[in-house]
Scaffold this motif. Structure first.
Motif, short mmCIF file in Angstrom:
data_model
loop_
_atom_site.label_atom_id
_atom_site.label_comp_id
_atom_site.label_asym_id
_atom_site.label_seq_id
_atom_site.Cartn_x
_atom_site.Cartn_y
_atom_site.Cartn_z
N PRO A 73 0.79 -1.27 -0.08
CA PRO A 73 0.12 0.19 0.08
C PRO A 73 0.58 1.32 0.02
O PRO A 73 0.51 2.31 -0.74
CB PRO A 73 -0.75 -0.16 1.20
CG PRO A 73 -0.38 -1.18 2.01
CD PRO A 73 0.71 -2.23 1.11
N ASP A 74 2.13 1.35 0.86
CA ASP A 74 2.47 2.74 0.70
C ASP A 74 3.65 2.75 0.03
O ASP A 74 4.46 3.74 0.00
CB ASP A 74 3.22 2.65 2.17
CG ASP A 74 1.82 2.79 3.22
OD1 ASP A 74 0.83 3.29 2.99
OD2 ASP A 74 2.19 2.28 4.55
N PRO A 105 5.71 4.13 -2.97
CA PRO A 105 5.53 5.02 -4.14
C PRO A 105 5.77 4.70 -5.53
O PRO A 105 6.48 3.85 -5.84
CB PRO A 105 6.70 6.09 -3.81
CG PRO A 105 7.73 5.40 -2.93
CD PRO A 105 6.92 4.37 -2.53
N GLU A 128 9.52 1.56 6.71
CA GLU A 128 8.58 2.36 7.56
C GLU A 128 8.36 3.34 6.68
O GLU A 128 7.24 4.20 6.96
CB GLU A 128 9.19 2.87 8.71
CG GLU A 128 9.31 1.59 9.86
CD GLU A 128 8.29 1.50 10.65
OE1 GLU A 128 7.84 2.29 11.39
OE2 GLU A 128 7.49 0.27 10.38
N GLN A 129 9.39 4.03 6.23
CA GLN A 129 9.19 5.29 5.16
C GLN A 129 10.08 5.26 4.18
O GLN A 129 11.01 4.87 3.99
CB GLN A 129 9.41 6.53 6.27
CG GLN A 129 9.02 7.87 5.62
CD GLN A 129 9.59 8.94 6.54
OE1 GLN A 129 10.15 8.69 7.56
NE2 GLN A 129 9.42 10.09 6.21
N TRP A 130 9.41 5.65 2.95
CA TRP A 130 10.12 5.79 1.75
C TRP A 130 10.82 7.26 1.39
O TRP A 130 9.95 8.19 1.87
CB TRP A 130 9.28 5.75 0.38
CG TRP A 130 9.02 4.01 0.43
CD1 TRP A 130 7.85 3.51 1.11
CD2 TRP A 130 9.66 3.01 0.16
NE1 TRP A 130 7.88 2.30 0.84
CE2 TRP A 130 8.82 1.82 0.29
CE3 TRP A 130 10.68 2.73 -0.64
CZ2 TRP A 130 9.30 0.60 0.09
CZ3 TRP A 130 11.17 1.58 -1.06
CH2 TRP A 130 10.38 0.38 -0.70
#
Ligand SMILES: Cc1cc2nc3c(=O)[nH]c(=O)nc-3n(C[C@H](O)[C@H](O)[C@H](O)COP(=O)(O)OP(=O)(O)OC[C@H]3O[C@@H](n4cnc5c(N)ncnc54)[C@H](O)[C@@H]3O)c2cc1C
Length: 413
Positions: A115-116, A118, A208-210
């Protein structure tokens, strides 16, 4: 003249089309595929083709001349979107329809997206020849690959990228890679093999974060708190079986695929095989859905035999292999997490097999660099006879198989 229409130009579709001719089928054979390329050997795409060791036309399963001489009509870039089984007609995405006497579906799957993630220029997935070409070119120009998912595709791409001298960071959400497919102990052996080849394997870890720079991912922060740079990302977290068309056609869906009987039939004049088939396997006596190349090709050939010669149960055991570095894995049958594992061979030397037993019956055998044992293991599975665990560990397997064959009652008639 009878017309067989095959939707999908992959493992099932190619095998079914050419096997129909081998079986003497003389009617029309039409293959419709949304792929841009004629059928190719998909397993090369994470291995030899990706590493640039082979190129087209070597990846193609048949030449253009084969299609002409065998009278297999192939329509590429053609998506089938629906139709009516009662009227024996399927609809094409860009208009028009095709009628059939017999329909074969070998639809494969679509890489799952997270889902997250990019949609950046350097974030890729791998399924088609085009995908592999894109990944191969991108890999050449990159330094550090971030691989999300340590299933077979992820693990094979990791091995290929290391062979090409690239840095690889392999992030896997599960505590042990390949645990679901191979069990914890073999999964740990795989993690070790990759670590020994300098893959940075992070298990029980997620992104956790792109971090983006323009239209490219430049790195990611992982759930272990570390921030990692990467100039190429491959998301390899499995597939979703392509079930839109079966759903539109009203075929029975079950077990994540299309429910087919022992003979791979989903409805009157409709056969389904490969990644999307939830097959009641007559030897294992349970329904299974398997995403492997030899299974898809075997289903294609089995379906062709049924169309040309009459319905019959498809009994071949599931089989797959995976090559990573100099380690060759083979697997026959199908085990579940609850089965008892019996090990045989040299675990440290990476030449061993594991037998999986349920109520004394061998359900599966996994072998690492131990092909002969794997083959004999297949015979033990097929025997459906209870086998003692200590015999599996220590006995001469050839003799054990011979003994079973000698005492197996022969079918009469
Ligand atoms: C990179 C990679 C490496 C692999 N390596 C191995 C390996 O080493 N060993 C192993 O056992 N397995 C391996 N596999 C898995 C194996 O390739 C698959 O299980 C097999 O290809 C499944 O065959 P299939 O015919 O079911 O589907 P596919 O081969 O995927 O073919 C499906 C076809 O259907 C077409 N299609 C789908 N929907 C439609 C529609 N609506 N209309 C028209 N056409 C449609 C697709 O374009 C495609 O041509 C690998 C897979 C990949 C992606």
């Amino acid at each position: 003249m009878a017309r067989v229409v095959i939707v999908g130009g992959g493992g099932v579709g190619d095998a079914a089309a050419f096997a129909l001719r081998k079986r003497g089928f003389d009617g029309e054979v039409l293959v419709l595929s949304v792929d841009h390329d004629r059928p190719y050997d998909r397993p090369y795409l994470s291995k030899e083709f990706l590493r640039g060791e082979i190129d087209v036309p070597k990846v193609f399963l048949h030449s253009e001349e084969d299609f002409t001489s065998e009278r297999v009509e192939l329509r590429l870039d053609t998506r089938v979107t629906g139709g009516s089984l009662r009227e024996r007609r399927i609809e094409l995405e860009h208009g028009g329809h095709v009628t059939f006497d017999t329909l074969v579906l070998g639809l494969g799957g679509t890489p799952r997206r997270l889902p997250d993630v990019p949609s950046a220029q350097n974030v890729l997935t791998l399924r088609s020849l085009r995908d592999s070409r894109t990944l191969r070119d991108a890999l050449r120009a990159s330094t550090r690959l971030l691989l999300v998912g340590a299933g077979f595709i992820g693990a094979e791409v990791a091995a290929s990228a290391r062979t090409l001298g690239k840095e690889v960071l392999l992030v896997e959400a599960l505590p042990v890679p390949l645990e679901r497919a191979l069990g914890r102990e073999v999964g740990e052996i795989y993690a070790d093999i990759h670590r020994r080849h300098a893959v940075d394997v992070r298990t029980a870890t997620k992104v956790e974060q792109w971090h983006l720079e323009g239209d490219r991912v430049a790195g990611a922060t992982l759930s272990d708190g570390r921030c990692e740079a990467a100039d190429l990302v491959l998301i390899a977290v499995g597939i979703e079986p392509n079930l839109e068309l079966p759903r539109e056609l009203g075929l029975p869906l079950d077990g994540g695929g299309v429910r087919v009987d022992a003979g791979l039939k989903a409805a009157e004049n409709v056969y389904v095989g490969g990644d999307v088939a939830f097959h009641h396997h007559p030897v294992l006596d349970r329904a299974i859905r398997v995403e492997h190349w030899e299974v898809a090709k075997g289903h294609g050939r089995g379906i062709a035999a049924a169309i040309a010669g009459g319905d019959a149960p498809y009994t071949k055991l599931p089989y797959f292999w995976s090559d990573q570095y100099d380690v060759s894995l083979e697997y026959r049958g199908q085990a579940s997490g609850e089965d008892t594992a019996v090990w045989r061979g040299d675990r440290e030397g990476l030449q061993f097999s594991v037998f999986y037993l349920r109520h004394g019956l061998v359900e599966a055998v996994l072998s690492m660099n131990d092909s002969k044992t794997n083959e004999l293991g297949g015979k033990l599975i097929e025997s459906r006879r209870a086998i003692d665990a200590s015999a599996l560990r220590n006995a001469d397997l050839s003799e054990l198989v011979r003994g079973l064959e000698a005492t197996t009652p022969q079918a009469s008639g």
